[in-house]
Design an enzyme around this catalytic site. Structure first.
Site, PDB file in Angstrom:
ATOM      1  N   GLU A  47      42.967  29.086  41.457  1.00  0.00           N
ATOM      2  CA  GLU A  47      43.540  30.146  40.616  1.00  0.00           C
ATOM      3  C   GLU A  47      44.671  30.856  41.358  1.00  0.00           C
ATOM      4  O   GLU A  47      45.743  31.127  40.788  1.00  0.00           O
ATOM      5  CB  GLU A  47      42.433  31.130  40.258  1.00  0.00           C
ATOM      6  CG  GLU A  47      42.874  32.336  39.462  1.00  0.00           C
ATOM      7  CD  GLU A  47      41.761  33.376  39.413  1.00  0.00           C
ATOM      8  OE1 GLU A  47      42.083  34.557  39.193  1.00  0.00           O
ATOM      9  OE2 GLU A  47      40.580  33.010  39.608  1.00  0.00           O
ATOM     10  N   ASP A  51      48.631  30.601  40.125  1.00  0.00           N
ATOM     11  CA  ASP A  51      49.402  31.792  39.770  1.00  0.00           C
ATOM     12  C   ASP A  51      50.819  31.698  40.332  1.00  0.00           C
ATOM     13  O   ASP A  51      51.803  31.987  39.642  1.00  0.00           O
ATOM     14  CB  ASP A  51      48.686  33.035  40.295  1.00  0.00           C
ATOM     15  CG  ASP A  51      49.482  34.305  40.048  1.00  0.00           C
ATOM     16  OD1 ASP A  51      49.700  34.655  38.875  1.00  0.00           O
ATOM     17  OD2 ASP A  51      49.902  34.943  41.035  1.00  0.00           O
ATOM     18  N   ASP A 120      41.631  32.567  34.072  1.00  0.00           N
ATOM     19  CA  ASP A 120      41.416  32.031  35.423  1.00  0.00           C
ATOM     20  C   ASP A 120      41.439  30.506  35.421  1.00  0.00           C
ATOM     21  O   ASP A 120      42.004  29.881  36.332  1.00  0.00           O
ATOM     22  CB  ASP A 120      40.074  32.511  35.978  1.00  0.00           C
ATOM     23  CG  ASP A 120      40.039  34.007  36.224  1.00  0.00           C
ATOM     24  OD1 ASP A 120      41.110  34.643  36.211  1.00  0.00           O
ATOM     25  OD2 ASP A 120      38.933  34.549  36.433  1.00  0.00           O
ATOM     26  N   GLU A 123      45.058  29.101  35.105  1.00  0.00           N
ATOM     27  CA  GLU A 123      45.751  29.213  36.390  1.00  0.00           C
ATOM     28  C   GLU A 123      45.226  28.167  37.374  1.00  0.00           C
ATOM     29  O   GLU A 123      46.001  27.564  38.124  1.00  0.00           O
ATOM     30  CB  GLU A 123      45.583  30.611  36.971  1.00  0.00           C
ATOM     31  CG  GLU A 123      46.417  31.665  36.278  1.00  0.00           C
ATOM     32  CD  GLU A 123      46.329  33.016  36.949  1.00  0.00           C
ATOM     33  OE1 GLU A 123      47.316  33.767  36.883  1.00  0.00           O
ATOM     34  OE2 GLU A 123      45.272  33.329  37.544  1.00  0.00           O
TER      35      GLU A 123
END
Length: 232
Positions: A47, A51, A120, A123
């Site tokens: 995650e 990002d 989440d 990502e």
């Protein structure tokens, strides 16, 4: 993760994993790992990576697509493409919750539909794509999965030029403008359309966009400039 599930996700992504373990980790909630001692990885670290990779993909796209915008405007648009609401919408479209692995408590409390879990997971999947195929693969997946979000950003920026042109033509001549696709090119995940707007069988404005709708909107905006006597 069984082969059929993996192939279904890969089809949505438009990307085939060389190491399926990355995708499996991306779809593993921490609650599942905590309840299964043999599971070594969940999606938290992916995650974090996803990002950053997603932010770069969005920034590169916006830099190329909005050459007339300054840093502040680009930053605002990047935020709209990568914020929790956008990620949750992408996750919902993918139905990513249905293929995630959850612990019993998270499962029973509605974890498969929880927006934060979808965010989440999306990502993390982007992070998995980055590890498996690099930033180029992420850029490809971004253009494929974020099409509706990209349209949303483009339309917010453009307002409603098609509606304005329709109103202008109806008021002045009691006719409607017409649109046609002049050409389309590029792969399916990065298709570009060129559309032309015509009024009274005369071509006025040309627009480019990732969809026919956004290309028509740009063509309508250029046509309005011409018909109103503004500088093009």
């Amino acid at each position: 993760m069984d082969r059929k599930t993996r192939k279904g996700i890969e089809k949505q992504l438009g990307y085939r994993f060389k190491r399926a373990a990355y995708l499996e980790a991306a779809l593993t909630h921490p609650s599942y790992r905590h309840e299964n001692e043999d599971i070594e990885a969940d999606n938290q670290r992916l995650e974090f990576l996803g990002d950053a990779a997603l932010g770069l993909a969005a920034a590169a796209y916006l830099y190329q697509e909005f050459g007339d915008k300054d840093e502040g405007a680009l930053t605002h648009r990047r935020s709209k493409l990568t914020n929790g609401a956008a990620l949750a919408r992408v996750g919902h479209t993918m139905d990513v919750g249905a293929v995630m692995r959850f612990g019993r408590g998270e499962e029973q409390s509605g974890g498969r539909k929880r927006a934060s879990n979808l965010t989440d997971a999306v990502e993390a999947v982007i992070g998995a794509v980055y590890l498996d195929g690099g930033q180029k693969a992420v850029d490809k997946v971004f253009r494929r999965l974020w099409q509706e979000e990209l349209i949303r950003v483009a339309e917010d920026d453009m307002g409603n030029p098609k509606g304005e042109l329709q109103e202008f033509c109806q008021k002045k001549w009691k006719i409607s403008p017409t649109y046609r696709v002049e050409k389309q090119h590029g792969p399916a995940h990065a298709r570009e359309y060129v559309c032309v707007a015509s009024v009274k069988d005369k071509d006025y404005g040309t627009g480019h966009g990732m969809t026919k709708r956004t290309a028509e909107m740009e063509a309508a905006r250029e046509t309005l400039k011409t018909l109103r006597g503004e500088k093009t």
